[in-house]
Motif scaffolding. Structure first.
Motif, mmCIF file in Angstrom:
data_model
loop_
_atom_site.group_PDB
_atom_site.id
_atom_site.type_symbol
_atom_site.label_atom_id
_atom_site.label_comp_id
_atom_site.label_asym_id
_atom_site.label_seq_id
_atom_site.Cartn_x
_atom_site.Cartn_y
_atom_site.Cartn_z
ATOM 1 N N VAL A 85 27.746 -32.609 -4.349
ATOM 2 C CA VAL A 85 28.541 -31.286 -4.860
ATOM 3 C C VAL A 85 28.872 -30.930 -3.280
ATOM 4 O O VAL A 85 29.948 -30.739 -2.777
ATOM 5 N N GLN A 86 27.574 -30.645 -2.608
ATOM 6 C CA GLN A 86 27.593 -30.031 -1.084
ATOM 7 C C GLN A 86 28.367 -31.251 0.147
ATOM 8 O O GLN A 86 29.134 -30.530 0.673
ATOM 9 N N GLY A 90 31.941 -28.667 -1.524
ATOM 10 C CA GLY A 90 32.108 -27.878 -2.328
ATOM 11 C C GLY A 90 32.644 -28.108 -4.029
ATOM 12 O O GLY A 90 32.805 -28.771 -4.563
ATOM 13 N N ILE A 91 31.872 -27.325 -5.237
ATOM 14 C CA ILE A 91 32.225 -27.657 -6.504
ATOM 15 C C ILE A 91 33.657 -27.503 -6.529
ATOM 16 O O ILE A 91 33.794 -28.303 -7.330
ATOM 17 N N GLU A 92 34.442 -27.191 -6.461
ATOM 18 C CA GLU A 92 36.336 -27.010 -6.261
ATOM 19 C C GLU A 92 37.108 -28.886 -5.869
ATOM 20 O O GLU A 92 37.635 -29.052 -6.242
ATOM 21 N N ARG A 93 35.985 -28.873 -4.588
ATOM 22 C CA ARG A 93 36.840 -30.739 -3.731
ATOM 23 C C ARG A 93 35.742 -31.546 -4.482
ATOM 24 O O ARG A 93 36.417 -32.517 -4.382
ATOM 25 N N LYS A 95 34.855 -34.121 -6.660
ATOM 26 C CA LYS A 95 35.264 -35.245 -7.711
ATOM 27 C C LYS A 95 34.374 -35.875 -9.069
ATOM 28 O O LYS A 95 33.474 -36.967 -8.316
ATOM 29 N N LYS A 114 30.970 -35.234 -15.617
ATOM 30 C CA LYS A 114 32.265 -34.240 -15.815
ATOM 31 C C LYS A 114 31.569 -33.412 -16.371
ATOM 32 O O LYS A 114 31.830 -31.901 -16.496
ATOM 33 N N GLN A 118 31.169 -29.444 -15.193
ATOM 34 C CA GLN A 118 32.009 -28.179 -16.486
ATOM 35 C C GLN A 118 31.025 -26.795 -15.844
ATOM 36 O O GLN A 118 30.897 -25.954 -16.423
ATOM 37 N N LEU A 121 30.297 -25.037 -13.392
ATOM 38 C CA LEU A 121 31.542 -24.905 -12.658
ATOM 39 C C LEU A 121 30.854 -23.089 -13.432
ATOM 40 O O LEU A 121 31.405 -21.764 -13.091
#
Length: 125
Positions: A85-86, A90-93, A95, A114, A118, A121
């Motif tokens: 993720v990093q 980041g967590i927003e970008r 997939k 997925k 979630q 988040l």
């Protein structure tokens, strides 16, 4: 108030309840006893499931348990997930499919990633 009105008020007898007197009946209070007053209801009429086949009760789906055992995220897998993720910004970008490709773990599916994304988040580790 004039004198006649005062006299008429004084002359009215008072009614007392005795054990022999009965309470007014339904027919005397509402008229005809064969036709009780109708209460308006909201929604479907009572017994409409029997009368109208289109108002059938909803069916409940049977419980189906998967044959696969539940997947557990170990601390090592979670660390690999966070690193992917990093790396992706980041967590927003990030997939799920890209995270899965970067993790390169055989037993994980996209649906696992997925779901874990979630949870991460909502409840950051």
């Amino acid at each position: 108030m004039n004198a006649e009105t005062k006299n008429s008020l004084k002359e009215k007898p008072t009614q007392t309840m005795s054990s022999s007197s009965s309470s007014p009946s339904f027919s005397s209070a509402f008229g005809n006893s064969s036709n009780p007053p109708q209460v308006k209801r909201r929604g479907r009429p009572l017994g409409s499931y029997k009368k109208f086949p289109e108002f059938t009760a909803p069916m409940v789906r049977a419980y189906y348990r998967s044959k696969m055992p539940r997947f557990r995220w170990t601390p090592e897998l979670h660390h690999c997930f966070l690193h992917a993720v990093q790396t992706l910004g980041g967590i927003e970008r990030a997939k799920p499919k890209m995270i899965l490709d970067l993790m390169n773990v055989a037993e994980i599916t996209v649906s696992h990633v997925k779901s874990h994304l979630q949870v991460t988040l909502i409840y950051p580790w």
